[in-house]
Scaffold this motif. Structure first.
Motif, short mmCIF file in Angstrom:
data_model
loop_
_atom_site.label_atom_id
_atom_site.label_comp_id
_atom_site.label_asym_id
_atom_site.label_seq_id
_atom_site.Cartn_x
_atom_site.Cartn_y
_atom_site.Cartn_z
N VAL A 137 0.84 -1.21 0.00
CA VAL A 137 0.00 0.00 0.00
C VAL A 137 0.87 1.25 0.00
CG1 VAL A 137 -1.68 1.33 1.35
CG2 VAL A 137 -1.97 -1.15 1.07
N TYR A 138 1.96 1.23 0.75
CA TYR A 138 2.87 2.36 0.81
C TYR A 138 3.44 2.67 -0.58
CZ TYR A 138 6.72 5.32 2.50
OH TYR A 138 7.57 6.36 2.72
N LYS A 176 4.64 6.19 -2.81
CA LYS A 176 5.62 6.27 -3.90
C LYS A 176 4.94 6.40 -5.26
CE LYS A 176 9.63 4.11 -1.78
NZ LYS A 176 10.73 3.15 -1.95
N GLY A 177 3.87 5.63 -5.46
CA GLY A 177 3.18 5.66 -6.74
C GLY A 177 2.21 6.81 -6.89
N GLU A 178 1.88 7.45 -5.77
CA GLU A 178 1.00 8.63 -5.75
C GLU A 178 -0.38 8.35 -6.36
OE1 GLU A 178 3.17 11.82 -7.57
OE2 GLU A 178 4.51 12.06 -5.85
N VAL A 179 -0.88 7.13 -6.20
CA VAL A 179 -2.23 6.82 -6.66
C VAL A 179 -3.22 7.33 -5.61
CG1 VAL A 179 -3.86 4.99 -7.25
CG2 VAL A 179 -1.45 4.78 -7.91
N LYS A 180 -4.19 8.11 -6.05
CA LYS A 180 -5.17 8.71 -5.15
C LYS A 180 -6.52 8.01 -5.28
CE LYS A 180 -2.93 13.23 -5.44
NZ LYS A 180 -1.77 12.70 -6.19
N VAL A 202 7.85 -6.05 -3.98
CA VAL A 202 7.68 -5.87 -2.53
C VAL A 202 8.37 -7.00 -1.79
CG1 VAL A 202 6.01 -5.80 -0.64
CG2 VAL A 202 5.49 -4.64 -2.80
N ASP A 203 9.26 -6.64 -0.88
CA ASP A 203 9.97 -7.62 -0.05
C ASP A 203 9.89 -7.17 1.40
OD1 ASP A 203 11.95 -9.64 0.83
OD2 ASP A 203 13.20 -7.87 1.13
N ILE A 221 9.14 2.67 9.85
CA ILE A 221 8.14 3.59 9.30
C ILE A 221 6.82 2.87 9.06
CG2 ILE A 221 7.50 4.89 7.22
CD1 ILE A 221 10.45 5.73 7.01
N ILE A 222 6.90 1.68 8.46
CA ILE A 222 5.68 0.93 8.13
C ILE A 222 4.97 0.47 9.40
CG2 ILE A 222 4.75 -1.10 6.97
CD1 ILE A 222 5.73 1.08 5.07
N TRP A 223 5.73 -0.03 10.39
CA TRP A 223 5.09 -0.47 11.64
C TRP A 223 4.44 0.71 12.38
CZ3 TRP A 223 3.28 -4.92 12.66
CH2 TRP A 223 3.91 -6.08 12.20
N GLU A 224 5.08 1.87 12.32
CA GLU A 224 4.49 3.06 12.95
C GLU A 224 3.17 3.43 12.27
OE1 GLU A 224 5.24 4.71 15.60
OE2 GLU A 224 7.20 3.85 16.11
N LYS A 225 3.11 3.30 10.96
CA LYS A 225 1.87 3.59 10.25
C LYS A 225 0.78 2.60 10.65
CE LYS A 225 3.24 6.20 6.18
NZ LYS A 225 2.32 7.30 6.53
N LEU A 226 1.13 1.31 10.75
CA LEU A 226 0.16 0.30 11.14
C LEU A 226 -0.34 0.51 12.57
CD1 LEU A 226 1.73 -2.95 9.58
CD2 LEU A 226 -0.44 -1.86 8.93
N ALA A 227 0.49 1.14 13.38
CA ALA A 227 0.10 1.39 14.78
C ALA A 227 -0.69 2.68 14.94
CB ALA A 227 1.35 1.45 15.65
N GLN A 228 -0.52 3.61 13.99
CA GLN A 228 -1.13 4.93 14.15
C GLN A 228 -2.15 5.22 13.05
OE1 GLN A 228 -0.55 6.72 16.87
NE2 GLN A 228 0.96 5.28 17.69
#
Length: 327
Positions: free
Chosen positions: A137-138, A143-147, A269-270, A281-288
């Motif tokens: 999703v990130y 990165k892909g800037e899909v809205k 994606v890996d 960064i990704i874990w912080e997003k999943l938490a917040q």
């Protein structure tokens, strides 16, 4: 100190699963000891549990590429006893003794302090599958800037762990999700977790046409093979696709047309070797701000004693959602 461990043994090419009593001295000689509260079941765990030498070279072995628990001791001064942490990726659970046991020993550089806003249980409902979904999703959104206004997002393998979490994340972020599955009996499940529409995977069967009508703004592909090939052809101008799985095949065919005529982008994606900076960064997003409500909708909770049946289910392709292993 003795503890329970889920052990895979090999005898004349036959692989067996047993719950044994292990001593703390049998763990690898790494610098951080963790008491495990939860792990989870991923497809890679099922392969390791079945003797797949492409995942795990040597047996006996304890699988489990995810673990969340509490620090008992560590040479890293930032990991004090009692700190809640999680471990995913690297070699954990593959060729290093994994999370299907009450204690683990790992290098401290593999350990992520549990972000504020997440419980140990929630972190393992996400697990590697949730981390992979969030990276996908990130790459699509950031990165892909899909809205959201750009159009529908296709999610393949949508009843699986990665597909389920990706669907929930996209829904939370305001996107219209078209879920792809071979399990049409799970339509209600997919609609409940956030899909706007559900289509059968046969609708993405291989086609000899080099291009299809541009329908989707983005694709999160979890299966590979012909489904990824067809999905790329159906992207709109400047569409973005991510690829993270191979259940439908390790190879796919594509012409250059989606890339040079529509400006399509394909991200790999890996979640294994991703940098600690990106991982955090990704874990912080999943938490917040990306934390999804209703994680229990995708949850199947089992004990070590019930784990073997779920391994068979995921290998047979009949599992839906995420399997949480309570230690």
């Amino acid at each position: 100190m003795k503890f329970k461990s889920f052990l895979i043994t090999e005898e004349n090419g036959d692989f067996k699963r047993n719950i044994i009593e292990k001593d703390i001295t049998e763990l690898p000689a790494h610098d951080t000891l963790i008491k495990v509260s939860y792990s989870s079941l991923n497809y890679k765990d099922a392969l390791s549990s079945s003797g797949n030498k492409g995942v795990t070279r040597n047996y006996p072995h304890t699988p489990g590429i995810d673990a969340a628990g509490v620090i008992i001791e560590s040479s890293n001064e930032n990991l004090k006893p009692g700190t809640e942490v999680l471990v995913t990726g690297y070699d954990f659970g593959m060729n290093t003794s994994g999370g299907y046991q009450e204690y683990i020993k790992v290098p401290s550089e593999w350990v992520v302090p549990l972000p504020k806003g997440l419980t140990l249980k929630e972190s393992m409902i996400y697990g590697t599958a949730g981390l992979t979904a969030a990276i996908s999703v990130y790459k699509l959104v950031v990165k892909g800037e899909v809205k959201p206004e750009d159009g529908e997002i296709l999610v393949t393998g949508a009843t699986g762990g990665v597909g389920s979490i990706a669907t929930m994340l996209l829904k939370k972020l305001g996107y219209e999700v078209v879920a792809v599955t071979g399990k049409l009996q799970e339509i209600d499940y997919l609609l409940e977790i956030g899909a706007s529409k559900v289509i059968h995977r046969d609708e993405l069967a291989a086609t000899s046409k080099p291009m299809l009508r541009g329908v989707y703004a983005g694709v999160i592909d979890t299966v590979g093979g012909n489904i990824l090939s067809t999905a790329l052809k159906a992207l709109k101008y400047n569409g973005v696709a991510t690829a993270c799985g191979n259940a439908a095949g390790i190879s796919f065919e594509s012409s250059v047309f989606p890339f040079i005529l529509r400006g399509v982008t394909l991200y790999g994606v890996d979640s294994v070797e991703i940098s600690m900076k990106e991982r955090t960064i990704i874990w912080e997003k999943l938490a917040q701000d990306w934390k999804v409500e209703g994680l229990d909708k995708v949850l199947n909770e089992v004990t070590l004693n019930e784990l073997s049946d779920k391994i068979d289910s995921i290998l047979a392709g009949t599992n839906v959602g995420r399997v949480l292993v309570k230690l």
